[in-house]
Write a protein that holds these residues in place. Structure first.
Motif, PDB file in Angstrom:
ATOM      1  N   ARG A  85      41.338  48.281  29.889  1.00 15.66           N
ATOM      2  CA  ARG A  85      40.982  47.093  30.678  1.00 15.66           C
ATOM      3  C   ARG A  85      39.444  46.988  30.298  1.00 15.66           C
ATOM      4  O   ARG A  85      38.570  47.724  30.400  1.00 15.66           O
ATOM      5  CB  ARG A  85      40.843  47.219  32.211  1.00 15.66           C
ATOM      6  CG  ARG A  85      40.482  46.336  33.292  1.00 15.66           C
ATOM      7  CD  ARG A  85      40.845  46.727  34.626  1.00 15.66           C
ATOM      8  NE  ARG A  85      40.139  45.852  35.494  1.00 15.66           N
ATOM      9  CZ  ARG A  85      40.359  45.702  36.807  1.00 15.66           C
ATOM     10  NH1 ARG A  85      40.906  46.909  37.296  1.00 15.66           N
ATOM     11  NH2 ARG A  85      39.865  44.569  37.600  1.00 15.66           N
ATOM     12  N   GLY A  90      37.385  42.293  39.514  1.00 16.53           N
ATOM     13  CA  GLY A  90      38.450  41.704  39.702  1.00 16.53           C
ATOM     14  C   GLY A  90      38.879  41.037  40.978  1.00 16.53           C
ATOM     15  O   GLY A  90      37.872  40.803  41.876  1.00 16.53           O
ATOM     16  N   ASN A 105      39.908  32.976  43.611  1.00 11.78           N
ATOM     17  CA  ASN A 105      40.711  33.573  42.756  1.00 11.78           C
ATOM     18  C   ASN A 105      41.075  32.807  41.345  1.00 11.78           C
ATOM     19  O   ASN A 105      41.062  33.186  40.357  1.00 11.78           O
ATOM     20  CB  ASN A 105      41.860  34.197  43.542  1.00 11.78           C
ATOM     21  CG  ASN A 105      41.716  35.136  44.267  1.00 11.78           C
ATOM     22  OD1 ASN A 105      40.577  35.754  44.467  1.00 11.78           O
ATOM     23  ND2 ASN A 105      43.101  35.528  45.153  1.00 11.78           N
ATOM     24  N   THR A 109      39.743  34.064  37.953  1.00 16.22           N
ATOM     25  CA  THR A 109      40.914  34.158  36.933  1.00 16.22           C
ATOM     26  C   THR A 109      40.745  33.467  35.807  1.00 16.22           C
ATOM     27  O   THR A 109      40.670  33.960  34.565  1.00 16.22           O
ATOM     28  CB  THR A 109      42.176  34.084  37.533  1.00 16.22           C
ATOM     29  OG1 THR A 109      42.302  35.020  38.785  1.00 16.22           O
ATOM     30  CG2 THR A 109      43.284  34.378  36.385  1.00 16.22           C
TER      31      THR A 109
END
Length: 150
Positions: A85, A90, A105, A109
């Motif tokens: 990763r 996140g 989000n 993202t």
């Protein structure tokens, strides 16, 4: 959160292996990387499967780099160690009901995806030969009283 150092460790080890006069044992590599031989063998297996190194058993055995540094990129090694990763950040909730969090989000993202794409492209452009050249430059310009840092 613990950082994944496999890529850095393997880049380090491969450059040392290029300068070694013979195979590097898992024990010697483990000592250099401050880990244990089992971790080295497990990680090196991925590099062997990727065609970057070979392992020879027996008294004179060990790990040998089978590609020139010019032919190996940081991305090759990244893939060989299992594509760890890249980012530690996140989403708080992957499937939120709150519309604000959904917008957050989506934005995060997209930003993380773009950043990862750029980083992977950069890793594809960096060869181990370039890293080794940087090492040689640093080594040749160090004060003489530091001893051998190879």
């Amino acid at each position: 959160m613990q950082l994944d150092g496999r890529l850095s460790r393997m880049l380090h080890l491969l450059i040392h292996m290029d300068r070694a006069e013979g195979p590097v044992t898992s024990a010697a590599a483990a000592e250099m990387l401050h880990t244990n031989p089992v971790v080295v063998r497990r990680t090196m297996a991925g590099l062997r499967d990727a065609g970057l190194v070979r392992s020879d058993k027996g008294h004179a055995g060990g790990w040998t780099l089978i590609k020139p540094l010019e032919a190996v990129t940081m991305l090759d090694v990244y893939k060989a160690v299992g594509e760890p990763r890249i980012f530690a950040i996140g989403l708080a909730d992957a499937a939120p009901h709150c519309l604000v969090e959904q917008a957050v989000n989506a934005s995060m993202t997209n930003a993380l995806r773009r950043a990862e794409t750029m980083l992977i492209a950069e890793m594809a452009n960096v060869t181990l030969a370039e890293i080794a050249k940087d090492f040689e430059s640093r080594f040749s310009s160090r004060p003489a009283n530091l001893g051998n840092q190879r």
